[in-house]
Design an enzyme around this catalytic site. Structure first.
Site, PDB file in Angstrom:
ATOM      1  N   HIS A 115     -33.387 -24.635 -11.479  1.00 58.81           N
ATOM      2  CA  HIS A 115     -32.782 -25.450 -12.524  1.00 58.81           C
ATOM      3  C   HIS A 115     -31.966 -24.606 -13.494  1.00 58.81           C
ATOM      4  O   HIS A 115     -31.393 -25.111 -14.449  1.00 58.81           O
ATOM      5  CB  HIS A 115     -33.903 -26.195 -13.285  1.00 58.81           C
ATOM      6  N   LYS A 117     -28.954 -22.381 -15.137  1.00 60.73           N
ATOM      7  CA  LYS A 117     -27.483 -22.418 -15.157  1.00 60.73           C
ATOM      8  C   LYS A 117     -27.003 -21.104 -15.744  1.00 60.73           C
ATOM      9  O   LYS A 117     -27.033 -20.907 -16.961  1.00 60.73           O
ATOM     10  CB  LYS A 117     -26.944 -23.587 -15.986  1.00 60.73           C
ATOM     11  N   ASP A 122     -18.404  -9.711 -14.134  1.00 65.04           N
ATOM     12  CA  ASP A 122     -18.136  -8.273 -14.276  1.00 65.04           C
ATOM     13  C   ASP A 122     -19.193  -7.541 -15.095  1.00 65.04           C
ATOM     14  O   ASP A 122     -18.936  -6.453 -15.604  1.00 65.04           O
ATOM     15  CB  ASP A 122     -16.760  -8.036 -14.908  1.00 65.04           C
ATOM     16  N   HIS A 289     -28.487 -34.409 -22.840  1.00 65.03           N
ATOM     17  CA  HIS A 289     -28.943 -33.509 -21.786  1.00 65.03           C
ATOM     18  C   HIS A 289     -29.246 -32.115 -22.334  1.00 65.03           C
ATOM     19  O   HIS A 289     -29.599 -31.215 -21.593  1.00 65.03           O
ATOM     20  CB  HIS A 289     -27.867 -33.422 -20.691  1.00 65.03           C
ATOM     21  N   LYS A 291     -30.775 -28.771 -24.356  1.00 63.37           N
ATOM     22  CA  LYS A 291     -32.045 -28.070 -24.516  1.00 63.37           C
ATOM     23  C   LYS A 291     -31.787 -26.969 -25.557  1.00 63.37           C
ATOM     24  O   LYS A 291     -31.504 -25.816 -25.226  1.00 63.37           O
ATOM     25  CB  LYS A 291     -32.525 -27.447 -23.210  1.00 63.37           C
ATOM     26  N   ASP A 296     -36.321 -22.158 -38.851  1.00 59.92           N
ATOM     27  CA  ASP A 296     -35.958 -21.494 -40.103  1.00 59.92           C
ATOM     28  C   ASP A 296     -34.450 -21.219 -40.136  1.00 59.92           C
ATOM     29  O   ASP A 296     -33.671 -22.045 -39.667  1.00 59.92           O
ATOM     30  CB  ASP A 296     -36.796 -20.239 -40.307  1.00 59.92           C
TER      31      ASP A 296
END
Length: 406
Positions: A115, A117, A122, A289, A291, A296
């Site tokens: 899952h 991404k 380089d 979608h 996350k 603080d």
């Protein structure tokens, strides 16, 4: 993949909001690639975004750039053979994580999915977030386009991200090692950044632990925007404890869900969290979608991990954790804007509606899902494998060689 990632200094960070910002920056980096491109993603769609990805990869391959693209066998199961063949024939190494045949037309590799991404170019610039390569991450163009986030980073943290991507390829014998790269410059940013991955062997709880540590130490605020929110016992209790000791705890969750059942599970917890002073807002403009979270005035995280049993206990995930007041402020300003313009506040009265039937559902679903990963462990396990596709011409040569040998 036993790699002990630590906090790194001297990094530059850039928050990318939604696919329009993410794709333009990723494709820009790929166009400038000189030596190597590493991509991990859950999904590639053969749509306008997938076609753009294919074209910039073709151009890079023509420049003799070394390219590895790793996709999940479940998430990318619908990608057509012509697309994949075009990549491999161009010299791009395409790897399928945990490919499994369909059973009666149904995909069977439902859990323990890749899952993450990740994009690394380089060894110089890297991207981590929750955005797949598909037009469904373009909310500016499509009503049901997803609201999502990623980080673009440069600096010492890129070495760790590249090492994580390379370790997956080495673990599954897709490569023996990654050749060294020569970054074009040495950024001297002010952000401390740590990579955390989740796998099913050595790093089972790394992402959750960093969340728990930050929330436990929170003094003033915790703001979390998360697509699929059904946290572990420990995370649930830390959030409630933070609110009880006076920390402002704010959750931004799905109000226009792409998966209605996910909202049902999250909403079953609303009354209990509201009782402790946690503020809950549902984002209603597009499917959420993201996350992403801040604690603080300095700590923040962006990545692929939802706060649910699948991400926290089964999937391969990757998040970046950052100590940088500027990024924290940028995220806070953006999430505050969402709350003001595109969210509906959940009240105790609204959460209490239908509680007579939702309370038993909450009890059963909470405890069932909390133990779901453990129950999955009772089933016959299989070692996840990775399949590397070869160009059609190479397959034909191999078949002719076998026939001549016979």
């Amino acid at each position: 993949m036993l790699v002990n990632f630590q906090w790194t200094e001297s990094n530059e960070t850039e928050l990318l909001i939604n696919g329009n910002e993410y794709f333009s920056r990723v494709f820009e980096a790929i166009r400038a690639a000189r030596e190597e491109i590493l991509i991990e993603t859950f999904i590639i769609f053969n749509d306008e975004v997938g076609q753009q990805l294919k074209e910039v990869l073709f151009d890079a391959a023509a420049r003799q750039v070394r390219i590895h693209v790793t996709v999940d066998g479940y998430g990318t199961a619908a990608l057509d053979n012509d697309y994949m063949t075009a990549l491999t024939n161009a010299g791009i190494r395409l790897h399928i994580y945990d490919p499994k045949p369909r059973l009666f037309g149904m995909r069977t590799n439902l859990f323990r999915r890749l899952h993450r991404k990740i994009v690394v170019v380089d060894g110089d610039v890297a991207f981590i977030g929750g955005i797949n390569f598909g037009a469904d991450h373009l909310p500016d163009k499509y009503v049901m386009g997803k609201q999502d986030y990623a980080l673009r980073v440069r600096g010492t943290i890129v070495n760790d991200i590249r090492e994580a991507a390379g370790a997956l390829l080495i673990e599954h014998q897709a490569v023996q090692e990654l050749p060294p790269t020569q970054p074009s410059s040495s950024p001297t940013g002010g952000a401390a950044v740590r990579l955390a991955v989740r796998d099913n062997t050595f790093h089972r709880n790394d992402i959750e632990k960093l969340y728990l540590e930050a929330i436990h130490a929170a003094r003033s605020r915790v703001v979390i925007a998360n697509a699929y929110f059904f946290p572990s016992y420990r995370l649930f209790h830390e959030l409630r404890n933070a609110a009880r000791r006076g920390v402002s705890v704010t959750l931004i969750l799905q109000g226009r869900p792409d998966l209605p059942w996910a909202r049902m599970f999250s909403s079953s917890l609303y009354s209990y969290m509201l009782q402790d002073g946690i503020s809950i807002f549902e984002y209603t403009e597009h499917p959420l979608h993201g996350k992403i979270a801040i604690v603080d005035e300095e700590w923040s995280t962006v990545g692929s991990s939802n706060l649910d049993p699948i991400s926290l206990s089964l999937n391969l995930e990757a998040n970046l954790f950052v100590r940088d007041s500027r990024l924290n402020q940028r995220i806070n300003e953006h999430l505050s804007m969402l709350i003001d313009t595109s969210c509906q506040m959940i009240t105790a009265q609204a959460a209490a509606k239908g509680r007579w039937w939702r309370a038993p559902l909450m009890f059963v679903s909470f405890h069932a899902l909390r133990h779901f990963p453990k129950h999955m462990g009772w089933l016959p396990a299989h070692a996840a494998r990775m399949e590397t596709l070869t160009p059609r011409s190479q397959k034909a040569d191999a078949q002719r060689s076998e026939q001549n040998a016979d």
